[in-house]
Design an enzyme around this catalytic site. Structure first.
Site, PDB file in Angstrom:
ATOM      1  N   GLY A   1       0.819  -1.204   0.000  1.00 42.41           N
ATOM      2  CA  GLY A   1       0.000   0.000   0.000  1.00 42.41           C
ATOM      3  C   GLY A   1       0.847   1.246   0.000  1.00 42.41           C
ATOM      4  O   GLY A   1       2.081   1.184   0.120  1.00 42.41           O
TER       5      GLY A   1
ATOM      6  N   HIS B   1      -8.557  34.866 -10.042  1.00 40.31           N
ATOM      7  CA  HIS B   1      -8.170  33.491 -10.380  1.00 40.31           C
ATOM      8  C   HIS B   1      -8.945  32.483  -9.527  1.00 40.31           C
ATOM      9  O   HIS B   1      -9.567  31.546 -10.051  1.00 40.31           O
ATOM     10  CB  HIS B   1      -6.658  33.324 -10.172  1.00 40.31           C
ATOM     11  CG  HIS B   1      -6.132  31.962 -10.503  1.00 40.31           C
ATOM     12  ND1 HIS B   1      -5.415  31.712 -11.655  1.00 40.31           N
ATOM     13  CD2 HIS B   1      -6.217  30.774  -9.850  1.00 40.31           C
ATOM     14  CE1 HIS B   1      -5.088  30.423 -11.689  1.00 40.31           C
ATOM     15  NE2 HIS B   1      -5.553  29.835 -10.599  1.00 40.31           N
ATOM     16  N   GLU B   2      -8.932  32.669  -8.211  1.00 39.24           N
ATOM     17  CA  GLU B   2      -9.606  31.716  -7.323  1.00 39.24           C
ATOM     18  C   GLU B   2     -11.128  31.806  -7.476  1.00 39.24           C
ATOM     19  O   GLU B   2     -11.816  30.782  -7.399  1.00 39.24           O
ATOM     20  CB  GLU B   2      -9.199  31.975  -5.869  1.00 39.24           C
ATOM     21  CG  GLU B   2      -7.713  31.804  -5.591  1.00 39.24           C
ATOM     22  CD  GLU B   2      -7.200  30.418  -5.968  1.00 39.24           C
ATOM     23  OE1 GLU B   2      -7.989  29.457  -5.973  1.00 39.24           O
ATOM     24  OE2 GLU B   2      -6.002  30.299  -6.275  1.00 39.24           O
TER      25      GLU B   2
ATOM     26  N   PRO C   1       2.595   4.843   1.236  1.00 40.28           N
ATOM     27  CA  PRO C   1       3.243   5.196   2.508  1.00 40.28           C
ATOM     28  C   PRO C   1       2.245   5.823   3.480  1.00 40.28           C
ATOM     29  O   PRO C   1       1.349   6.571   3.081  1.00 40.28           O
ATOM     30  CB  PRO C   1       4.320   6.213   2.093  1.00 40.28           C
ATOM     31  CG  PRO C   1       4.528   5.992   0.632  1.00 40.28           C
ATOM     32  CD  PRO C   1       3.219   5.526   0.089  1.00 40.28           C
ATOM     33  N   GLY C   2       2.390   5.484   4.768  1.00 34.28           N
ATOM     34  CA  GLY C   2       1.580   6.115   5.806  1.00 34.28           C
ATOM     35  C   GLY C   2       0.224   5.494   6.044  1.00 34.28           C
ATOM     36  O   GLY C   2      -0.578   6.044   6.788  1.00 34.28           O
TER      37      GLY C   2
ATOM     38  N   GLY D   1      -0.336   2.504   7.451  1.00 33.24           N
ATOM     39  CA  GLY D   1      -0.380   1.714   8.681  1.00 33.24           C
ATOM     40  C   GLY D   1       0.096   0.290   8.534  1.00 33.24           C
ATOM     41  O   GLY D   1      -0.331  -0.592   9.284  1.00 33.24           O
TER      42      GLY D   1
END
Length: 631
Positions: A220, A441-442, A222-223, A225
């Protein structure tokens, strides 16, 4: 480094210090006598002057090498001198007699002093350090022998524990982790529960003739578990847990890695039932090939690992767990049944899994009542367990910085922004024009997203610069978890990504570098539609790319001819341009709302999704026609 290693290091430094002090003491005792026999070179004129001053006591006239040696003073003040003889000085003997100097014709034998000097100067230090080194070696061997089983020095190397595995040994109850501490991985826990049951009650399996899996491979991103799950298996079963990284087996010298593998399984056999956990096994288990650049040491270590996994007695209760995020690189012989019988995916958690993970980590932090972790879970699609733990920790840190004793909902929401985009960058001050450009832009992203049917609603818009380099961002949060994406939804996502650049072109008639990340994401999505998802009108249901390093975000590699690759580029360009034109059309139709919301955002810098929708849907003569599910 553990406590024993620190004690050994301090002891070694103390022993070396004692050896240096002993050597200096011996030198101070013996060297004064040696320095007394040192001979100083002078000129013949100086020698005659010293004779005339009655300083010369003894003179040796027959040195055999055209030199003359003499002494001055007596006892501790005695000094030795040497000068070149003057062959034409016939009055030397008479002058010596007049001034009471004792002249003789013997050649002094200085070989004894020379050998003593060499012995003390060079031999004694060597002997002292050899003795100290031998003693330290004995002490280190004794200490290492006390810490674990006897060494296994395979491969021709046999000194100082070179074949010891150095695996970290933990008692099952000392791992401090059980399945209650793992959330969001229900399927993985269910697969591992059978291994726990076998380690606890092996008789009920052997009675029916079943055997426990020899190994299970956790794969899986990274991170997610993987290591936590392995420790939870040991904690649930209450058995010894050996943890070692795959890179610990890879050595420069041939044979040492294989010796470590043998020693690891020897320790496991002595402590059975137990679990061996090899983290990042791809470091040692990569696919073997015939290339000249292959590492013979790594291949021998892999061969030894394959042999040991076939050779250990499974009925004793030895289970090998391994973790990797690159399963495609592993050797096929390692993956076959009988070695790693099970492949257990440990994927990124879904919405329910993310909320459960947040609850586990939130139990360790003092929080105010009424905290809604579901909002945080919906705001973090694609987050791993480690990311979610970091979000809770960042929220706790922010609460401390703000002088609060409990974490608030605001702390959690801000920590999501920190993990996604980084901390607020206070040193970056935008000019009024740049601030206006970022606002439009946003807002462009947000309006195009709001006009899309079935699009995730906008939850926040901000133009506060972040340490990740973003000058602002628009956050969309899905109400529910989605596992399928239609072709139209993918096109709508591309249009939303193009909304920022479209707003810049529409209002300012120019382009900026602020859309670089949008362009990257839009291009990736369009290329995936063509090469992986079969969503192209031209190519249809044909796979033209192959994923590379799926769990590490390696993208894909094209598996087509050069001519087809050019056609793919044209198709990708057409899809992105279609999204670009769709965004321009949407913003032209809502130009007045674009101005109003952008100016409001410029003043407040951060607005919520609710504020955005109130302005967008307000009936002031310019309210847009919002899409409905029936359309």
């Amino acid at each position: 480094m553990d406590m024993n290693d620190n004690k050994r290091r301090r002891s070694m430094l103390l022993y070396i210090l004692i050896a240096i002090v002993a050597y200096l003491a011996i030198s101070q005792t013996l060297y004064p006598n040696l320095r007394a026999t040192q001979i100083e070179q002078v000129t013949y004129s100086q020698f005659l002057e010293m004779v005339d001053n009655d300083q010369v006591e003894k003179v040796d006239l027959n040195t055999g090498d055209n030199t003359l040696q003499f002494t001055t003073g007596e006892g501790e003040s005695e000094k030795h001198y040497e000068t070149t003889m003057w062959p034409y000085d016939d009055t030397l003997i008479q002058r010596l007699e007049e001034h009471g100097a004792d002249a003789n014709a013997t050649i002094p034998d200085t070989s004894g002093d020379l050998w003593l000097m060499l012995l003390v100067s060079y031999g004694l230090p060597i002997l002292v350090f050899l003795g100290i080194g031998w003693w330290l070696n004995r002490r280190m061997k004794k200490a290492m022998g006390d810490d674990g089983p006897s060494m296994n020095f395979g491969g021709g190397f046999g000194g100082g524990g070179l074949g010891k595995s150095n695996a970290k040994e933990i008692k099952g109850e000392e791992t401090g982790v059980t399945f209650k501490d793992v959330a969001g991985q229900d399927e993985a826990k269910e697969s591992l529960q059978e291994i726990v049951s076998f380690l606890k009650n092996p008789d009920k399996y052997t009675e029916i003739g079943a055997r426990c899996p020899r190994g299970a491979l956790l794969v899986g991103p990274p991170g997610t578990g993987k290591t936590l799950l392995a420790k939870a298996v040991a904690g649930e079963a209450g058995v010894t847990f050996f943890q070692i990284a795959g890179s610990a087996f890879v050595e420069m010298f041939v044979g040492r890695g294989a010796a470590k593998v043998r020693d690891l399984f020897k320790q496991a056999n002595e402590k059975a039932p137990c679990i061996i956990f090899i983290d990042e096994i791809d470091a040692v288990g990569k696919r073997r090939d015939t290339s000249l650049s292959s590492n013979d040491e790594r291949e021998q270590t892999l061969n030894q690992l394959l042999s040991e996994m076939d050779g250990f007695d499974n009925h004793k209760g030895i289970v090998v767990l391994a973790a990797t995020n690159r399963p495609e690189t592993l050797d096929q012989a390692l993956l076959r049944p009988g070695r790693f019988d099970r492949r257990i995916p440990v994927e990124l958690p879904d919405l329910a899994g993310r909320e459960a993970i947040l609850k586990i980590h939130a139990d360790d932090v003092k929080m105010e009542s009424g905290i809604d972790l579901g909002v945080i879970a919906r705001s973090t699609p694609g987050a791993s367990g480690a990311d979610l733990a970091n979000i809770i920790n960042e929220a706790a840190l922010r609460a401390v910085r703000m002088g609060r004793r409990r974490v608030t909902q605001e702390d959690l929401l801000e920590s999501v922004d920190v993990v996604i985009a980084g901390e607020k960058k206070k040193s970056t001050v935008l000019s009024p024009h740049e601030k206006e450009v970022v606002s439009y832009h946003e807002t462009g992203h947000a309006i195009v997203a709001a006009m899309q049917k079935g699009s995730a609603p906008v939850s926040k818009i901000t133009i506060v610069p972040r340490t990740s380099g973003a000058l602002g961002f628009t956050m969309q949060v899905e109400e529910d978890e989605h596992f399928l994406t239609t072709r139209q939804e993918a096109k709508d996502k591309i249009a939303v990504l193009c909304g920022g650049r479209a707003a810049e072109e529409l209002i300012f008639g120019e382009m900026t570098t602020g859309a670089s990340n949008d362009i990257e994401k839009a291009t990736q999505l369009a290329r995936a539609m063509v090469t992986q998802y079969g969503m192209s009108d031209k190519f249809g249901m044909v796979q033209l790319g192959q994923p590379a390093s799926r769990y590490l975000g390696g993208g894909s590699q094209l598996t087509c001819s050069e001519g087809t690759a050019q056609e793919i580029d044209a198709e990708v360009q057409a899809l992105v341009e279609e999204g670009h034109q769709s965004a321009l059309t949407t913003l032209r139709e809502n130009r007045f709302k674009l101005h109003e919301i952008a100016h409001y955002l410029q003043r407040k810098e951060t607005i919520t999704g609710e504020e955005f929708m109130n302005i967008l849907t307000r009936d002031d003569g310019f309210a847009p026609k919002m899409p409905t599910p029936a359309e």
